[in-house]
Write a protein that holds these residues in place. Structure first.
Motif, PDB file in Angstrom:
ATOM      1  N   THR A  10       0.826  -1.200   0.000  1.00 53.76           N
ATOM      2  CA  THR A  10       0.000   0.000   0.000  1.00 53.76           C
ATOM      3  C   THR A  10       0.864   1.256   0.000  1.00 53.76           C
ATOM      4  OG1 THR A  10      -1.717  -1.207   1.194  1.00 53.76           O
ATOM      5  CG2 THR A  10      -1.877   1.186   1.219  1.00 53.76           C
ATOM      6  N   LYS A  11       1.985   1.210   0.693  1.00 51.26           N
ATOM      7  CA  LYS A  11       2.860   2.391   0.767  1.00 51.26           C
ATOM      8  C   LYS A  11       3.450   2.760  -0.591  1.00 51.26           C
ATOM      9  CE  LYS A  11       7.088  -0.019   1.959  1.00 51.26           C
ATOM     10  NZ  LYS A  11       8.298   0.026   2.700  1.00 51.26           N
ATOM     11  N   ASP A  12       3.465   1.820  -1.549  1.00 48.67           N
ATOM     12  CA  ASP A  12       4.008   2.089  -2.882  1.00 48.67           C
ATOM     13  C   ASP A  12       2.980   2.696  -3.838  1.00 48.67           C
ATOM     14  OD1 ASP A  12       6.454   1.084  -2.077  1.00 48.67           O
ATOM     15  OD2 ASP A  12       6.050  -0.937  -2.831  1.00 48.67           O
ATOM     16  N   LEU A  13       1.722   2.788  -3.417  1.00 51.21           N
ATOM     17  CA  LEU A  13       0.677   3.308  -4.301  1.00 51.21           C
ATOM     18  C   LEU A  13       0.952   4.739  -4.767  1.00 51.21           C
ATOM     19  CD1 LEU A  13      -2.707   1.992  -2.870  1.00 51.21           C
ATOM     20  CD2 LEU A  13      -1.584   1.343  -4.997  1.00 51.21           C
ATOM     21  N   ASP A  14       1.422   5.586  -3.872  1.00 52.41           N
ATOM     22  CA  ASP A  14       1.705   6.982  -4.243  1.00 52.41           C
ATOM     23  C   ASP A  14       2.644   7.017  -5.446  1.00 52.41           C
ATOM     24  OD1 ASP A  14       1.143   6.770  -1.309  1.00 52.41           O
ATOM     25  OD2 ASP A  14       1.181   8.952  -1.457  1.00 52.41           O
ATOM     26  N   TYR A  15       3.730   6.274  -5.353  1.00 53.23           N
ATOM     27  CA  TYR A  15       4.740   6.248  -6.409  1.00 53.23           C
ATOM     28  C   TYR A  15       4.171   5.681  -7.703  1.00 53.23           C
ATOM     29  CZ  TYR A  15       9.101   5.200  -8.818  1.00 53.23           C
ATOM     30  OH  TYR A  15      10.100   5.135  -9.747  1.00 53.23           O
ATOM     31  N   ILE A  16       3.450   4.587  -7.615  1.00 55.02           N
ATOM     32  CA  ILE A  16       2.882   3.947  -8.805  1.00 55.02           C
ATOM     33  C   ILE A  16       1.905   4.890  -9.499  1.00 55.02           C
ATOM     34  CG2 ILE A  16       1.409   2.060  -9.611  1.00 55.02           C
ATOM     35  CD1 ILE A  16       2.692   0.367  -7.327  1.00 55.02           C
ATOM     36  N   ILE A  17       1.034   5.519  -8.731  1.00 53.32           N
ATOM     37  CA  ILE A  17       0.043   6.436  -9.313  1.00 53.32           C
ATOM     38  C   ILE A  17       0.741   7.618  -9.979  1.00 53.32           C
ATOM     39  CG2 ILE A  17      -1.864   8.015  -8.789  1.00 53.32           C
ATOM     40  CD1 ILE A  17      -2.656   5.040  -8.756  1.00 53.32           C
ATOM     41  N   ARG A  18       1.748   8.185  -9.323  1.00 53.97           N
ATOM     42  CA  ARG A  18       2.485   9.319  -9.912  1.00 53.97           C
ATOM     43  C   ARG A  18       3.147   8.913 -11.222  1.00 53.97           C
ATOM     44  NH1 ARG A  18       4.329  10.227  -4.760  1.00 53.97           N
ATOM     45  NH2 ARG A  18       6.376   9.409  -5.297  1.00 53.97           N
ATOM     46  N   CYS A  19       3.667   7.704 -11.292  1.00 54.51           N
ATOM     47  CA  CYS A  19       4.353   7.239 -12.507  1.00 54.51           C
ATOM     48  C   CYS A  19       3.397   7.085 -13.680  1.00 54.51           C
ATOM     49  CB  CYS A  19       5.069   5.923 -12.237  1.00 54.51           C
ATOM     50  SG  CYS A  19       6.525   6.141 -11.200  1.00 54.51           S
ATOM     51  N   THR A  20       2.127   6.934 -13.423  1.00 51.16           N
ATOM     52  CA  THR A  20       1.154   6.848 -14.518  1.00 51.16           C
ATOM     53  C   THR A  20       0.790   8.222 -15.045  1.00 51.16           C
ATOM     54  OG1 THR A  20      -0.804   6.975 -13.096  1.00 51.16           O
ATOM     55  CG2 THR A  20       0.091   4.762 -13.544  1.00 51.16           C
ATOM     56  N   GLY A  21       1.190   9.268 -14.322  1.00 49.76           N
ATOM     57  CA  GLY A  21       0.844  10.622 -14.735  1.00 49.76           C
ATOM     58  C   GLY A  21      -0.447  11.124 -14.109  1.00 49.76           C
ATOM     59  N   ILE A  22      -1.061  10.293 -13.277  1.00 48.46           N
ATOM     60  CA  ILE A  22      -2.295  10.697 -12.592  1.00 48.46           C
ATOM     61  C   ILE A  22      -1.905  11.563 -11.395  1.00 48.46           C
ATOM     62  CG2 ILE A  22      -4.302   9.894 -11.284  1.00 48.46           C
ATOM     63  CD1 ILE A  22      -4.134   7.283 -12.949  1.00 48.46           C
ATOM     64  N   VAL A  23      -2.514  12.725 -11.299  1.00 45.20           N
ATOM     65  CA  VAL A  23      -2.235  13.638 -10.194  1.00 45.20           C
ATOM     66  C   VAL A  23      -3.385  13.545  -9.194  1.00 45.20           C
ATOM     67  CG1 VAL A  23      -1.848  16.042  -9.552  1.00 45.20           C
ATOM     68  CG2 VAL A  23      -0.982  15.178 -11.736  1.00 45.20           C
ATOM     69  N   MET A  24      -3.034  13.278  -7.941  1.00 45.31           N
ATOM     70  CA  MET A  24      -4.040  13.157  -6.885  1.00 45.31           C
ATOM     71  C   MET A  24      -3.641  14.017  -5.699  1.00 45.31           C
ATOM     72  SD  MET A  24      -4.791   9.091  -6.677  1.00 45.31           S
ATOM     73  CE  MET A  24      -6.495   8.763  -7.009  1.00 45.31           C
ATOM     74  N   THR A  25      -4.637  14.553  -5.039  1.00 48.04           N
ATOM     75  CA  THR A  25      -4.383  15.269  -3.792  1.00 48.04           C
ATOM     76  C   THR A  25      -4.111  14.235  -2.703  1.00 48.04           C
ATOM     77  OG1 THR A  25      -6.691  15.221  -3.086  1.00 48.04           O
ATOM     78  CG2 THR A  25      -5.994  17.108  -4.467  1.00 48.04           C
ATOM     79  N   SER A  26      -3.610  14.697  -1.566  1.00 49.21           N
ATOM     80  CA  SER A  26      -3.375  13.790  -0.437  1.00 49.21           C
ATOM     81  C   SER A  26      -4.671  13.127   0.009  1.00 49.21           C
ATOM     82  CB  SER A  26      -2.762  14.554   0.742  1.00 49.21           C
ATOM     83  OG  SER A  26      -1.486  15.010   0.403  1.00 49.21           O
ATOM     84  N   ALA A  27      -5.756  13.906   0.000  1.00 49.62           N
ATOM     85  CA  ALA A  27      -7.054  13.360   0.405  1.00 49.62           C
ATOM     86  C   ALA A  27      -7.519  12.275  -0.570  1.00 49.62           C
ATOM     87  CB  ALA A  27      -8.102  14.471   0.488  1.00 49.62           C
ATOM     88  N   GLU A  28      -7.311  12.512  -1.873  1.00 47.28           N
ATOM     89  CA  GLU A  28      -7.703  11.508  -2.867  1.00 47.28           C
ATOM     90  C   GLU A  28      -6.860  10.242  -2.724  1.00 47.28           C
ATOM     91  OE1 GLU A  28      -9.248  14.264  -6.587  1.00 47.28           O
ATOM     92  OE2 GLU A  28      -7.078  14.035  -6.280  1.00 47.28           O
ATOM     93  N   MET A  29      -5.565  10.411  -2.446  1.00 45.47           N
ATOM     94  CA  MET A  29      -4.690   9.254  -2.269  1.00 45.47           C
ATOM     95  C   MET A  29      -5.093   8.469  -1.022  1.00 45.47           C
ATOM     96  SD  MET A  29      -2.344   7.339  -3.454  1.00 45.47           S
ATOM     97  CE  MET A  29      -1.820   8.326  -4.818  1.00 45.47           C
ATOM     98  N   THR A  30      -5.428   9.169   0.044  1.00 44.19           N
ATOM     99  CA  THR A  30      -5.891   8.495   1.259  1.00 44.19           C
ATOM    100  C   THR A  30      -7.162   7.708   0.985  1.00 44.19           C
ATOM    101  OG1 THR A  30      -4.882  10.174   2.671  1.00 44.19           O
ATOM    102  CG2 THR A  30      -6.678   8.872   3.640  1.00 44.19           C
ATOM    103  N   GLN A  31      -8.078   8.312   0.242  1.00 45.48           N
ATOM    104  CA  GLN A  31      -9.329   7.635  -0.114  1.00 45.48           C
ATOM    105  C   GLN A  31      -9.057   6.403  -0.974  1.00 45.48           C
ATOM    106  OE1 GLN A  31     -12.097  10.075  -2.303  1.00 45.48           O
ATOM    107  NE2 GLN A  31     -13.789   8.673  -1.945  1.00 45.48           N
ATOM    108  N   LEU A  32      -8.120   6.524  -1.922  1.00 45.64           N
ATOM    109  CA  LEU A  32      -7.771   5.389  -2.773  1.00 45.64           C
ATOM    110  C   LEU A  32      -7.196   4.244  -1.930  1.00 45.64           C
ATOM    111  CD1 LEU A  32      -7.305   3.999  -5.490  1.00 45.64           C
ATOM    112  CD2 LEU A  32      -5.105   5.209  -5.621  1.00 45.64           C
ATOM    113  N   LYS A  33      -6.306   4.577  -1.014  1.00 42.75           N
ATOM    114  CA  LYS A  33      -5.715   3.542  -0.154  1.00 42.75           C
ATOM    115  C   LYS A  33      -6.786   2.862   0.681  1.00 42.75           C
ATOM    116  CE  LYS A  33      -1.108   5.532   0.111  1.00 42.75           C
ATOM    117  NZ  LYS A  33      -0.098   6.180   0.950  1.00 42.75           N
TER     118      LYS A  33
END
Length: 107
Positions: A10-33
């Motif tokens: 789960t801790k790697d999700l931020d990096y994986i999502i950023r590498c796809t070019g998808i931009v998320m706020t911290s709140a959106e990333m927390t919700q995704l996790k």
């Protein structure tokens, strides 16, 4: 080759999502996790992440998807060799079997 119960930390999700070019706020990333790891186990099923990314990217316009693909085109020739695509996907914890890879390439 790959099993249905493979997982990604789960801790790697931020990096994986950023590498796809998808931009998320911290709140959106927390919700995704929370969505992908509802029991806070520390891991996300690979298939769940792939499904999320497919759904997420299908909502993007052509320019956004092309921009993400251009990031993977290291020599700017307009092509991403299959072995390089497999490398990028596996580097970010996404291993596709031959059927899944063929489906991805047919899109």
């Amino acid at each position: 080759k790959s099993g249905a119960n493979e997982s990604i930390k789960t801790k790697d999700l931020d990096y994986i999502i950023r590498c796809t070019g998808i931009v998320m706020t911290s709140a959106e990333m927390t919700q995704l996790k929370q969505q992908l790891d509802p029991h806070n186990s520390g891991s996300v099923a690979r298939d769940d992440l792939v499904s999320y990314l497919v759904n997420m990217l299908s909502g993007y316009n052509e320019d956004v998807v092309l921009g993400a693909l251009k990031r993977l085109d290291g020599n700017s020739d307009g092509l991403i060799p299959i072995d390089e695509l497999e490398y990028y996907l596996t580097t970010y914890g996404i291993e596709l079997d031959n059927k899944e890879l063929k489906h991805l390439l047919s899109c």
